[in-house]
Enzyme design. Structure first.
Site, short mmCIF file in Angstrom:
data_model
loop_
_atom_site.label_atom_id
_atom_site.label_comp_id
_atom_site.label_asym_id
_atom_site.label_seq_id
_atom_site.Cartn_x
_atom_site.Cartn_y
_atom_site.Cartn_z
N ARG A 66 0.81 -1.21 0.00
CA ARG A 66 0.00 0.00 0.00
C ARG A 66 0.85 1.27 0.00
O ARG A 66 0.50 2.27 -0.63
CB ARG A 66 -0.92 -0.01 1.21
CG ARG A 66 -1.87 1.17 1.26
CD ARG A 66 -3.00 0.92 2.24
NE ARG A 66 -3.98 1.98 2.21
CZ ARG A 66 -4.21 2.82 3.23
NH1 ARG A 66 -3.52 2.71 4.35
NH2 ARG A 66 -5.12 3.75 3.13
N HIS A 70 0.42 4.48 -2.50
CA HIS A 70 0.20 5.85 -2.02
C HIS A 70 1.35 6.78 -2.39
O HIS A 70 1.18 7.99 -2.43
CB HIS A 70 -0.06 5.86 -0.52
CG HIS A 70 -1.46 5.48 -0.18
ND1 HIS A 70 -2.15 5.97 0.91
CD2 HIS A 70 -2.33 4.64 -0.80
CE1 HIS A 70 -3.38 5.46 0.94
NE2 HIS A 70 -3.51 4.64 -0.08
N ASP A 71 2.53 6.22 -2.65
CA ASP A 71 3.61 7.04 -3.18
C ASP A 71 3.33 7.39 -4.64
O ASP A 71 3.38 8.55 -5.05
CB ASP A 71 4.95 6.28 -3.06
CG ASP A 71 6.13 7.12 -3.52
OD1 ASP A 71 6.07 8.36 -3.41
OD2 ASP A 71 7.14 6.53 -3.98
N VAL A 74 0.76 10.16 -5.98
CA VAL A 74 0.99 11.56 -5.61
C VAL A 74 2.33 12.00 -6.17
O VAL A 74 3.38 11.58 -5.68
CB VAL A 74 0.96 11.73 -4.07
CG1 VAL A 74 1.16 13.19 -3.70
CG2 VAL A 74 -0.35 11.19 -3.50
N GLY A 76 3.74 10.95 -8.77
CA GLY A 76 4.47 9.81 -9.32
C GLY A 76 5.25 9.05 -8.26
O GLY A 76 5.28 9.43 -7.08
N SER A 80 8.07 10.59 -2.45
CA SER A 80 7.64 11.81 -1.76
C SER A 80 6.87 11.50 -0.48
O SER A 80 6.87 12.29 0.47
CB SER A 80 6.80 12.70 -2.69
OG SER A 80 5.64 12.04 -3.14
N ASN A 95 -3.42 8.96 4.68
CA ASN A 95 -2.19 8.32 5.17
C ASN A 95 -2.05 8.32 6.69
O ASN A 95 -1.47 7.38 7.27
CB ASN A 95 -0.96 9.03 4.58
CG ASN A 95 -0.88 8.87 3.06
OD1 ASN A 95 -1.42 7.92 2.50
ND2 ASN A 95 -0.22 9.81 2.40
N PRO A 164 -7.67 7.66 -3.95
CA PRO A 164 -9.08 7.29 -3.86
C PRO A 164 -9.47 7.00 -2.42
O PRO A 164 -8.67 6.51 -1.64
CB PRO A 164 -9.17 6.02 -4.72
CG PRO A 164 -7.78 5.50 -4.82
CD PRO A 164 -6.85 6.67 -4.64
N HIS A 194 -6.25 -5.93 -2.27
CA HIS A 194 -6.99 -6.13 -1.02
C HIS A 194 -7.21 -7.61 -0.72
O HIS A 194 -7.98 -7.95 0.15
CB HIS A 194 -8.31 -5.35 -1.05
CG HIS A 194 -8.13 -3.86 -0.99
ND1 HIS A 194 -9.16 -2.96 -1.08
CD2 HIS A 194 -7.00 -3.10 -0.86
CE1 HIS A 194 -8.70 -1.72 -1.00
NE2 HIS A 194 -7.39 -1.78 -0.87
N ASP A 245 -9.87 -9.26 3.11
CA ASP A 245 -10.28 -10.48 2.40
C ASP A 245 -10.62 -11.57 3.42
O ASP A 245 -9.82 -12.47 3.68
CB ASP A 245 -9.14 -10.93 1.47
CG ASP A 245 -9.49 -12.16 0.64
OD1 ASP A 245 -10.69 -12.52 0.56
OD2 ASP A 245 -8.56 -12.76 0.08
N SER A 248 -9.42 -15.47 3.83
CA SER A 248 -8.11 -15.72 3.22
C SER A 248 -7.25 -14.46 3.41
O SER A 248 -6.69 -13.91 2.49
CB SER A 248 -8.28 -16.05 1.73
OG SER A 248 -7.03 -16.13 1.09
N ASP A 253 -4.06 -14.24 -3.13
CA ASP A 253 -4.77 -15.16 -4.03
C ASP A 253 -6.00 -14.44 -4.63
O ASP A 253 -6.16 -13.25 -4.42
CB ASP A 253 -5.20 -16.42 -3.26
CG ASP A 253 -6.06 -16.08 -2.04
OD1 ASP A 253 -6.64 -14.97 -2.00
OD2 ASP A 253 -6.14 -16.91 -1.12
#
Ligand code: HEM
Ligand SMILES: *[C@@H]1O[C@H](CO)[C@@H](O)[C@H](O)[C@H]1NC(C)=O
Ligand SMILES: *[C@@H]1O[C@H](CO)[C@@H](O)[C@H](O)[C@H]1NC(C)=O
Ligand SMILES: *[C@@H]1O[C@H](CO)[C@@H](O)[C@H](O)[C@H]1NC(C)=O
Ligand SMILES: *[C@@H]1O[C@H](CO)[C@@H](O)[C@H](O)[C@H]1NC(C)=O
Ligand SMILES: *[C@@H]1O[C@H](CO)[C@@H](O)[C@H](O)[C@H]1NC(C)=O
Length: 329
Positions: A66, A70-71, A74, A76, A80, A95, A164, A194, A245, A248, A253
């Site tokens: 993640r 998230h890098d 923002v 690219g 940052s 964040n 998002p 996820h 998930d 699992s 998977d």
């Protein structure tokens, strides 16, 4: 856990993916052998640190995945998100108290500054840590492209605006991806991340509405899942976590997609891929395909991770190679 697979034979040719650049920048300079001569121990150093972190806490693999996402969304994939200071992206709403794993990145970087000082960017460390987070969770092995350089600025406003939110509808989420050069197919594939990791109650308890009235539960959530989540969240501690998930939780998977078809998505944004009227047409068929075909998901996920990692990288003499990931040199 599913066995590790060599998906090379059944995936679309990687060559094509390698040539694709997003965000308008010159990512043609990224390559999978960028540090082969200058820092041959790079991958083994990253792998060892990620493995140790996951041994202490299995979830860390998900957290590192993640962090890369998230890098990249923002400014690219420029590291940052790791910068401290007043503009720090760490303090942005998506964040704060949410993104994890900064200390693992710092530990990897410290090892690298001993093994090959001043050579490996923090942005590349983040991309590689995500790769090993996926791999050591039982996911596919893909070639990370390397050679990114580190950005000089963080941008908290962009972090608030571009990432998002789990409360966004599918139309908005598709737009956020489009803004960085990714399409609707990528939204579905990358949401498959996820398949591992956790979310805090505060981000999905709205779907549970009134904890004492079963009929006020989100109709797109399986009642048994809703009931167990109500138990988890009813104390009011928004920081309690549930598996993204269920059933699992820690294996990389395609079970996440099976859950969506069974109304067992945790976040509204997850379930929206099949249950929202506006999103269903574009995304439901793909969810179905991945729920049936694990191999196809693992291959497509690999390719999409390369595309995500190609978002507007700094290359050549742009940016710098930070000595410490939390501050510019
Ligand atoms: C499609 C839009 C997306 C939304 C709305 C979204 C939202 C979220 C939220 C709300 C959480 C829980 C955060 C918390 O509890 O504080 C989460 C966790 C996570 N997300 Fe996403 N996400 C999206 C896409 C992605 C993508 C593209 C990736 C990676 C390729 C990703 C990887 C993860 C992972 C691995 C976790 C678990 C992290 C952990 O356990 O520490 N997500 N996401
Ligand atoms: C953040 O990005 C926005 C949009 O590109 C820009 O207007 C703003 O000046 C940036 N802020 C900083 C601190 O760089
Ligand atoms: C999605 O959310 C946006 C922003 O809140 C809103 O303008 C739009 O009408 C919503 N779309 C649907 C189909 O609900
Ligand atoms: C999204 O992009 C990928 C890779 O460029 C492409 O294979 C796929 O067909 C695209 N999907 C849509 C819906 O445009
Ligand atoms: C929740 O629902 C129950 C049963 O319908 C009702 O008695 C109670 O007042 C509701 N609580 C809230 C906070 O809306
Ligand atoms: C979650 O934990 C953070 C950090 O300890 C704290 O600041 C925050 O208030 C907590 N949030 C909720 C919703 O309980």
């Amino acid at each position: 856990m599913e066995p590790l697979r060599d998906h090379g034979a059944s995936c679309l040719p990687m060559m094509i993916m390698v040539l694709l650049c997003l965000g308008g920048a010159a990512c043609g300079q990224l390559s999978d052998d960028f540090y082969d001569d200058s820092c041959p121990k790079l991958e083994s150093i990253v792998q060892a640190r990620v493995a140790a972190a996951m041994k202490a806490e299995l979830r860390m693999g998900a957290s590192l995945l993640r962090l890369h996402f998230h890098d990249c969304f923002v400014n690219g994939c420029d590291g940052s998100i790791l910068l401290d200071g007043a503009e720090s992206e760490k303090l942005a709403a998506p964040n704060l108290n949410s993104v994890r794993g900064y200390e693992v990145i710092d530990a990897i970087k410290a090892d690298l500054e001993k093994a090959c000082p001043g050579l490996v960017s923090c942005a590349d460390v983040v991309a590689l840590a995500a790769k090993y987070g996926v791999l050591l969770s039982g996911g596919p092995d893909y070639d990370v492209l390397l050679g990114r350089r580190d950005g000089l600025v963080a941008n908290q406003t962009l972090a608030n605006n571009n990432l998002p939110s789990p409360f966004d509808n599918i139309t908005v989420i598709i737009q956020r991806f489009k803004d960085v050069g990714l399409n609707t197919t990528d939204v579905v594939i990358l949401s498959g991340a996820h398949t591992i990791g956790r979310s805090r109650c505060v981000l999905f308890s709205g779907r549970l509405a009134n904890f004492s009235a079963a009929n006020s539960v989100d109709p797109t959530m399986d009642p048994a899942l809703a009931s167990s989540l109500q138990q988890l969240c009813r104390g009011g501690d928004g920081n309690q976590t549930a598996a993204l998930d269920a059933g699992s939780a820690d294996a990389f998977d395609n079970h996440y997609f099976k859950n969506l078809l069974a109304k067992k998505g945790l976040l509204s944004s997850d379930q929206g891929l099949v249950s929202s009227p506006d999103g269903a047409a574009a995304t439901r068929a793909l969810v179905q395909a991945y729920s049936y075909n694990s191999q196809r998901f693992l291959c497509d996920f690999s390719d999409a991770m390369v595309r995500m990692g190609n978002i507007a990288p700094l290359t050549g003499s742009a940016g710098q190679i930070r000595k410490k990931c939390s501050a510019v040199n």
